[in-house]
Design a protein around this motif. Sequence first.
Motif, PDB file in Angstrom:
ATOM      1  N   GLY A   2       0.830  -1.204   0.000  1.00 21.63           N
ATOM      2  CA  GLY A   2       0.000   0.000   0.000  1.00 21.63           C
ATOM      3  C   GLY A   2       0.867   1.257   0.000  1.00 21.63           C
ATOM      4  N   LEU A   3       0.574   2.174  -0.932  1.00 23.59           N
ATOM      5  CA  LEU A   3       1.427   3.359  -1.085  1.00 23.59           C
ATOM      6  C   LEU A   3       1.441   4.228   0.166  1.00 23.59           C
ATOM      7  CD1 LEU A   3       3.173   5.084  -2.984  1.00 23.59           C
ATOM      8  CD2 LEU A   3       1.072   6.229  -3.720  1.00 23.59           C
ATOM      9  N   GLN A   4       0.308   4.353   0.828  1.00 27.11           N
ATOM     10  CA  GLN A   4       0.197   5.251   1.956  1.00 27.11           C
ATOM     11  C   GLN A   4       0.324   4.552   3.301  1.00 27.11           C
ATOM     12  OE1 GLN A   4       0.194   8.422   1.406  1.00 27.11           O
ATOM     13  NE2 GLN A   4      -0.010   8.211  -0.801  1.00 27.11           N
ATOM     14  N   ASN A   5      -0.178   3.287   3.394  1.00 34.44           N
ATOM     15  CA  ASN A   5      -0.239   2.634   4.704  1.00 34.44           C
ATOM     16  C   ASN A   5       0.809   1.563   4.910  1.00 34.44           C
ATOM     17  OD1 ASN A   5      -1.200   0.573   3.083  1.00 34.44           O
ATOM     18  ND2 ASN A   5      -3.363   0.938   3.634  1.00 34.44           N
ATOM     19  N   GLY A   6       1.534   1.158   3.854  1.00 32.76           N
ATOM     20  CA  GLY A   6       2.587   0.160   3.993  1.00 32.76           C
ATOM     21  C   GLY A   6       2.089  -1.256   4.189  1.00 32.76           C
ATOM     22  N   GLU A   7       0.818  -1.524   3.910  1.00 31.70           N
ATOM     23  CA  GLU A   7       0.271  -2.881   4.068  1.00 31.70           C
ATOM     24  C   GLU A   7       0.682  -3.736   2.873  1.00 31.70           C
ATOM     25  OE1 GLU A   7      -3.889  -2.378   4.481  1.00 31.70           O
ATOM     26  OE2 GLU A   7      -3.793  -1.718   6.586  1.00 31.70           O
ATOM     27  N   ILE A   8       1.188  -4.951   3.187  1.00 35.75           N
ATOM     28  CA  ILE A   8       1.560  -5.926   2.146  1.00 35.75           C
ATOM     29  C   ILE A   8       0.401  -6.914   2.002  1.00 35.75           C
ATOM     30  CG2 ILE A   8       3.224  -7.687   1.452  1.00 35.75           C
ATOM     31  CD1 ILE A   8       5.324  -6.241   3.126  1.00 35.75           C
ATOM     32  N   ARG A   9      -0.168  -6.958   0.834  1.00 34.20           N
ATOM     33  CA  ARG A   9      -1.313  -7.836   0.567  1.00 34.20           C
ATOM     34  C   ARG A   9      -1.049  -8.659  -0.705  1.00 34.20           C
ATOM     35  NH1 ARG A   9      -6.003  -6.491   3.387  1.00 34.20           N
ATOM     36  NH2 ARG A   9      -5.857  -4.534   4.576  1.00 34.20           N
ATOM     37  N   THR A  10      -1.776  -9.759  -0.753  1.00 33.85           N
ATOM     38  CA  THR A  10      -1.706 -10.587  -1.971  1.00 33.85           C
ATOM     39  C   THR A  10      -2.576  -9.957  -3.029  1.00 33.85           C
ATOM     40  OG1 THR A  10      -3.508 -11.969  -1.209  1.00 33.85           O
ATOM     41  CG2 THR A  10      -1.287 -12.684  -0.625  1.00 33.85           C
ATOM     42  N   ILE A  11      -2.105 -10.096  -4.291  1.00 33.48           N
ATOM     43  CA  ILE A  11      -2.880  -9.510  -5.380  1.00 33.48           C
ATOM     44  C   ILE A  11      -3.502 -10.596  -6.285  1.00 33.48           C
ATOM     45  CG2 ILE A  11      -1.556  -7.381  -5.376  1.00 33.48           C
ATOM     46  CD1 ILE A  11       0.093  -8.446  -7.662  1.00 33.48           C
ATOM     47  N   ARG A  12      -3.212 -11.859  -5.909  1.00 35.53           N
ATOM     48  CA  ARG A  12      -3.870 -12.971  -6.613  1.00 35.53           C
ATOM     49  C   ARG A  12      -3.987 -14.137  -5.662  1.00 35.53           C
ATOM     50  NH1 ARG A  12      -0.186 -16.817  -7.767  1.00 35.53           N
ATOM     51  NH2 ARG A  12       2.030 -16.207  -7.965  1.00 35.53           N
ATOM     52  N   GLN A  13      -4.625 -15.156  -6.104  1.00 37.23           N
ATOM     53  CA  GLN A  13      -4.809 -16.367  -5.297  1.00 37.23           C
ATOM     54  C   GLN A  13      -3.486 -17.114  -5.229  1.00 37.23           C
ATOM     55  OE1 GLN A  13      -7.813 -17.378  -3.828  1.00 37.23           O
ATOM     56  NE2 GLN A  13      -6.578 -18.932  -2.784  1.00 37.23           N
ATOM     57  N   VAL A  14      -3.106 -17.555  -4.001  1.00 38.81           N
ATOM     58  CA  VAL A  14      -1.896 -18.341  -3.813  1.00 38.81           C
ATOM     59  C   VAL A  14      -2.127 -19.742  -4.379  1.00 38.81           C
ATOM     60  CG1 VAL A  14      -0.241 -19.268  -2.148  1.00 38.81           C
ATOM     61  CG2 VAL A  14      -1.301 -17.009  -1.770  1.00 38.81           C
ATOM     62  N   THR A  15      -1.142 -20.249  -5.140  1.00 37.89           N
ATOM     63  CA  THR A  15      -1.244 -21.592  -5.731  1.00 37.89           C
ATOM     64  C   THR A  15      -0.143 -22.475  -5.202  1.00 37.89           C
ATOM     65  OG1 THR A  15       0.164 -21.010  -7.607  1.00 37.89           O
ATOM     66  CG2 THR A  15      -2.211 -20.513  -7.813  1.00 37.89           C
ATOM     67  N   ASP A  16      -0.235 -23.755  -5.539  1.00 37.18           N
ATOM     68  CA  ASP A  16       0.784 -24.707  -5.078  1.00 37.18           C
ATOM     69  C   ASP A  16       2.107 -24.487  -5.793  1.00 37.18           C
ATOM     70  OD1 ASP A  16      -1.075 -25.778  -3.413  1.00 37.18           O
ATOM     71  OD2 ASP A  16      -1.715 -27.347  -4.837  1.00 37.18           O
ATOM     72  N   LYS A  17       2.059 -23.808  -6.921  1.00 35.20           N
ATOM     73  CA  LYS A  17       3.291 -23.565  -7.650  1.00 35.20           C
ATOM     74  C   LYS A  17       4.124 -22.447  -7.042  1.00 35.20           C
ATOM     75  CE  LYS A  17       1.330 -25.040 -12.098  1.00 35.20           C
ATOM     76  NZ  LYS A  17       1.051 -24.626 -13.486  1.00 35.20           N
ATOM     77  N   ASP A  18       3.555 -21.648  -6.225  1.00 33.14           N
ATOM     78  CA  ASP A  18       4.295 -20.543  -5.620  1.00 33.14           C
ATOM     79  C   ASP A  18       5.329 -21.080  -4.659  1.00 33.14           C
ATOM     80  OD1 ASP A  18       2.846 -18.590  -6.962  1.00 33.14           O
ATOM     81  OD2 ASP A  18       1.242 -18.592  -5.437  1.00 33.14           O
TER      82      ASP A  18
END
Length: 816
Positions: A609-625
């Motif tokens: 997040g540009l203002q709050n510094g929150e790290i979030r996922t932007i897609r669904q986590v898969t087994d390949k990750d």
Amino acid sequence: MRRQVTVTIFVLSLGFVFGQVSYSIPEEMAKGSLIGNIAHDLGLQIKRLTSGKARIFTRDSDEYVELNRETGAILVKERIDRETLCKKTTPCSLHFQIILENPIEFYSVTIQITDINDNAPSFEKREKKFKISESAVIGAKFVLERAVDLDVGINDLKSYTLKPTENFELKLHNNPDGNKNVEMVLQKPLDREKQQNMKLVLTAVDGGELQMSGTMQIVITVLDVNDNAPVFTQQIYKATVTENSAKGTVVATVKASDADEGFNSKITYTITNTFDDVKNIFEVNQESGEVILIGNTDFEESRSYQIHLLASDEGGLTDSCKLFVDIQDTNDNNPQIKIMSKSTLISEDVKLNTVVTVISIEDKDSGQNGKVKCFVNEHTPFSLKSSANDFYSLVTDSELDRETKEEFNITVTCSDEGVPSLSSSVTLTLQISDVNDNAPVFERSSYEANIVENNTPGLSIFTVKATDADWNQNSRVSYILEESSVNGVPVSSYLSVSADSGVIHAVRSFDYEQIKDFKFYIKAQDGGSPPLSSNVTVKILIQDQNDNPPQVLYPVQTGGSMVAEMVPRSADVGYLVTKVVAVDVDSGQNAWLSYKLQKATDRALFEVGLQNGEIRTIRQVTDKDAVKQRLTVIVEDNGQPSRSATVIVNVAVADSFPEVLSEFSEFPHDKEYNDNLTFYLVLALAVVSFLFITCLVVIISVKIYRWRQSRILYHSSLPVIPYYPPRYSDTLGTGTLPHVYNYEVCRTTDSRKSDTKFGVAGSQNVLLMDPSSTGTMQRIQSEKSILDEPDSPLEVRRETKKKKTSLNLLSLLNLT
């Protein structure tokens, strides 16, 4: 000497003392004779005469007396002739004033001059001629010229005598004015046939203790038959003439008649005045009897004239009369203003009714023409007050303020009441001296200034300015920093102020994060005695600079352990992994933070997040990750230029902790760092080994060379002739040439990057050949080698570096 003293003293309400004293002295006293002691008679101290600059003020230009300030004595300065001074006026007096200053005092002194018998009676002519007819009857009167004695009183003319007295006797007639008419009366008939000419002596005697006399000879010619004398129509005539009348003005006409006829009835008119100015001012027409003005008449010099007229016929018979001429005053004299004492400088804080100047007014005219009124120009804080005897005092009637006006030109105008009125004026220049009655005034009621933090000490911040309406030293303003504290620290450790210019300088560099603003006081003080001052409040505002980078509070970065955030594989889009928390101690835009993802194992999986510094996922986590995810987040502020900080976030994509633990145990620790370290260690080992082998080969070669040279010389039968290089000489005549070595030290620093540094020996030996020398070698050492000192810092460092190099080599071997 008979001296009479009369003293009168008045203390006036105008701030000065007025007194009177009188003396009586005889005329003709010698120069330097004592008249009186003014100090004793007025009760003054001698030192008061000196400190008050006592002096004599006279309205006339002649000064007959002088004042000795040292003794207080009034002395005769010039010969005093009562007859010159006062003529016939009695009593005769000298009038003058004695002036003292600081404070102003003046005393009127009157010296009455008494007469002594120093003048003998005298006649205007030494000889008087008469033509008398022999038919003159007994009792016929012949008017004789009167003698004049300039003395007065008992010393004046007293009697006449006539000799011989055969035909004539002397008769005196008293006049109302005190004078005596002298007549020669025929007491025995004349006989021209017996005696045609006769000579008589008329003697005038005064009444002095030592009598003095004067004579006139009377010559009588006896004529034949003229028995009627002229007779005036009036014995006394009166006339009036205005002063300054034109010459030729007929004042009056006298008339006499003679009963005779023919030649004996012709009458001639003459003026018989002696020892006065009558003949210079008037003349009579001998035939008509008109009295004509031939000179100037001045009322101020003489208010009336007495003219003695004589009517005589051809037979010598006469009659006399008097003409009284009154001079009528006109307004022809301007008032005269004389400054008796004045001050040219006066302090602005003087009290009201302080005497500034004393002036004397005199108008020689009389009546309304001599009445004078004085006034000063308007809009000045001064007024005139009349004291006595035509004296005026110029006094203050309102408060003075030098700052409003520092100089006054005071015009004193005096006008008489004549028609038309005449006036005189005098201008007095009065300077107002300054007193310290105005405190310095700042240009503003308060000041506020800005300064950017991290300033250079000594920087000029701004200037305060105060002005003082006073003058000279009283207006010289000095600036003083008032004692106060800012957060418990004296304000003088933050600021200084220039005492002369009021420039405020920063003593130290300010830090906005420690102090944002503060107030202090500056005092402006003038140079008066006692000094006056005023204070002003000054507020300093510290402006922030972007001098602090952001500080990451979370996640905490540690050197020995690894922290990882877990993300389950079932996490949906927008899953909150963690939050980067950072702060910036700056303010405003410099403290506005933005967060960006700089590097990531998989950029498609996470966002920040540009203002709050929150790290979030932007897609669904898969087994390949991958399980191990490494994110580098940069935190930037909004300053110009911006400052930033980076933080590494380790993320584990797993559903259970054991899975995370097994994966992260094999996680290489700073692989890039280890690769670099290995490279530098290997490089260091190679360099050290090369240098060691090189040095070993050089030493062995030198040893072999020396051994071979010694063997050749030992087995040779030839004399040894050493060879020396050019510009070389042996200092002892024998011996061997020392070898010269240049050393280079190779050492490594104790850094994780294994950087290698090279140093050059700090000294060297230089051989120089003196061209003028014949066989002496000079060895000059340019610098003393610190390598020759066993405990030198370089030697200790070399030993330390060798130990560290050995440890690095061992570590490199172990890693290999």
